[in-house]
Design a protein around this motif. Structure first.
Motif, mmCIF file in Angstrom:
data_model
loop_
_atom_site.group_PDB
_atom_site.id
_atom_site.type_symbol
_atom_site.label_atom_id
_atom_site.label_comp_id
_atom_site.label_asym_id
_atom_site.label_seq_id
_atom_site.Cartn_x
_atom_site.Cartn_y
_atom_site.Cartn_z
ATOM 1 N N UNK A 10 -6.327 -4.283 8.124
ATOM 2 C CA UNK A 10 -5.596 -5.407 8.681
ATOM 3 C C UNK A 10 -4.832 -6.029 7.520
ATOM 4 N N UNK A 11 -3.512 -5.951 7.539
ATOM 5 C CA UNK A 11 -2.707 -6.415 6.421
ATOM 6 C C UNK A 11 -2.447 -5.282 5.451
ATOM 7 N N UNK A 12 -1.923 -5.627 4.290
ATOM 8 C CA UNK A 12 -1.540 -4.618 3.305
ATOM 9 C C UNK A 12 -1.560 -5.204 1.894
ATOM 10 N N UNK A 13 -1.659 -4.351 0.907
ATOM 11 C CA UNK A 13 -1.479 -4.756 -0.490
ATOM 12 C C UNK A 13 -0.199 -4.140 -1.047
ATOM 13 N N UNK A 14 0.632 -3.620 -0.172
ATOM 14 C CA UNK A 14 1.928 -3.112 -0.613
ATOM 15 C C UNK A 14 2.170 -1.648 -0.309
ATOM 16 N N UNK A 15 1.184 -0.948 0.190
ATOM 17 C CA UNK A 15 1.366 0.454 0.550
ATOM 18 C C UNK A 15 1.296 1.391 -0.639
ATOM 19 N N UNK A 16 1.581 2.641 -0.380
ATOM 20 C CA UNK A 16 1.640 3.655 -1.427
ATOM 21 C C UNK A 16 0.332 3.886 -2.152
ATOM 22 N N UNK A 17 0.461 4.276 -3.418
ATOM 23 C CA UNK A 17 -0.697 4.615 -4.247
ATOM 24 C C UNK A 17 -1.638 3.430 -4.433
ATOM 25 N N UNK A 18 -1.078 2.239 -4.561
ATOM 26 C CA UNK A 18 -1.923 1.060 -4.775
ATOM 27 C C UNK A 18 -2.819 0.826 -3.570
ATOM 28 N N UNK A 19 -2.279 0.983 -2.389
ATOM 29 C CA UNK A 19 -3.079 0.790 -1.184
ATOM 30 C C UNK A 19 -4.132 1.887 -1.060
ATOM 31 N N UNK A 20 -3.770 3.104 -1.412
ATOM 32 C CA UNK A 20 -4.731 4.208 -1.373
ATOM 33 C C UNK A 20 -5.916 3.954 -2.286
#
Length: 68
Positions: A10-20
């Motif tokens: 729920x929500x995001x920290x910005x997507x991509x590698x950082x989110x992974x």
């Protein structure tokens, strides 16, 4: 960003590698009552290798919250 026991976000920290990276660490911490700070490097060299454009360093607090 909130991650539940089923791995739903729920929500995001910005997507991509950082989110992974945040998702992997969240899965390890859920149910432990611990917290941990992770650092995701998005410097020019790392960003170029991963296809990121933002640059910099991101610090993300991963915390196991007991919600009732």
């Amino acid at each position: 960003m909130v991650v539940d026991k089923a791995g739903r976000t729920f929500g995001t920290v910005g997507g991509g590698c950082s989110e992974g990276e945040a998702l992997v660490k969240a899965a390890q911490i859920i149910g432990t009552e611990r917290s941990e700070m992770i650092t995701v490097e998005m410097t020019n060299e790392v960003a170029a290798d991963e296809g990121m454009v933002c640059g910099g360093t991101m610090k993300i607090l991963i915390e196991d919250l007991k919600l009732e």
